[in-house]
Motif scaffolding. Structure first.
Motif: not given
Length: 273
Positions: A81-85
């Motif tokens: 989720x952090x990468x996608x954010x």
């Protein structure tokens, strides 16, 4: 929505722990060379490994290890989720709200007017809802990359959810016996030669599929059953190796009859049966 201060103390602690992990992930992504370098592709095989480690801990009923492995998997979920954010695709709030919305929509018997008083009715409702959501086939939700045994289980469960299934387990066992005879017809057990390798392989696959079906009818998870047998075999074989070494012997130098002595001892040893 409840205010944070109105929540029970333990729920507040849970949310604070989740926030702590999110904060640590932000810091690692910004400051750690390894964490900065990771992508969804580079994490994928690690996530699969962590999932198998969780599975092992569950089979061993090791709650300490289960807790640790759940933490590892949770870290991976937050990492994705952090990468996608960072690319503006989505963040953890989007992930959590998405699953919340799906749970509500998939449980109309809880959050709507639908009726489902049994597990089978719930599953049937799920499959119908998935079709309405855009799935072209009841089987469309079965991942193609699943291991064959697990895939067989999921295929059969989804077919049952659509009403396509046997009525009695006796019918399923009759199918197992039928498939065994068809396999034997394609394989010469005495000479150990397949009459037609492709047909023999196909019939063996049919036999396995029917056994998975029967396991489902008698509430046995075939994946779990096979893995428990794998673990049991490993423990007994390890005992065999240990006893052979203790007596100054090498397995490669022993006869099968000699190895059977230690194997039978293992079968009678507590924890290896």
């Amino acid at each position: 929505m409840k205010q944070f201060q109105d929540l029970p103390t333990r729920r507040q602690e849970q949310l604070m722990a989740f926030d702590r992990l999110l904060t640590i992930m932000d810091e690692l992504r910004a400051q750690c060379p390894w964490d900065r370098k990771q992508t969804m592709d580079s994490l994928r095989h690690l996530t699969i490994e962590e999932t198998y480690e969780l599975s092992d801990a569950i089979l061993e009923k090791d709650t300490t290890e289960i807790r640790k492995e759940l933490g590892d998997i949770q870290l991976h979920l937050i990492f994705y989720a952090k990468i996608a954010s960072e690319t503006g695709d989505f963040d953890m709030a989007d992930v959590l709200n998405s699953i919340c919305d799906k749970l509500i929509s998939r449980h109309p018997h809880i959050y709507g007017d639908a009726v489902a008083e049994t597990e089978e009715q719930v599953k049937a409702n799920w499959e119908q809802l998935k079709l309405k959501e855009g799935n072209k086939s009841v089987l469309g939700g079965v991942p193609g990359s699943l291991p064959a045994l697990v895939k067989a289980m999921r295929i059969q469960e989804k077919a049952r959810g659509a009403g396509f299934d046997w009525e009695e387990k006796q019918q399923v066992w009759a199918k197992v016996e039928e498939e065994m005879q068809e396999f034997k017809a394609e394989f010469n057990a005495e000479t150990n030669n397949a009459l037609d390798p492709d047909r023999a392989e196909g019939e063996f696959g049919d036999l396995l599929f029917s056994l998975v079906n029967y396991a489902r009818f008698i509430d046995i998870n075939p994946e779990t059953a096979l893995e428990r047998t794998n673990k049991k075999f490993i423990k007994r074989f390890t005992y065999l190796e240990q006893q052979a070494r203790a007596h100054g012997k090498s397995l490669s130098e022993m006869t099968l009859a000699e190895m059977d002595i230690y194997w039978n001892e293992a079968k009678k040893t507590p924890g290896l049966s």
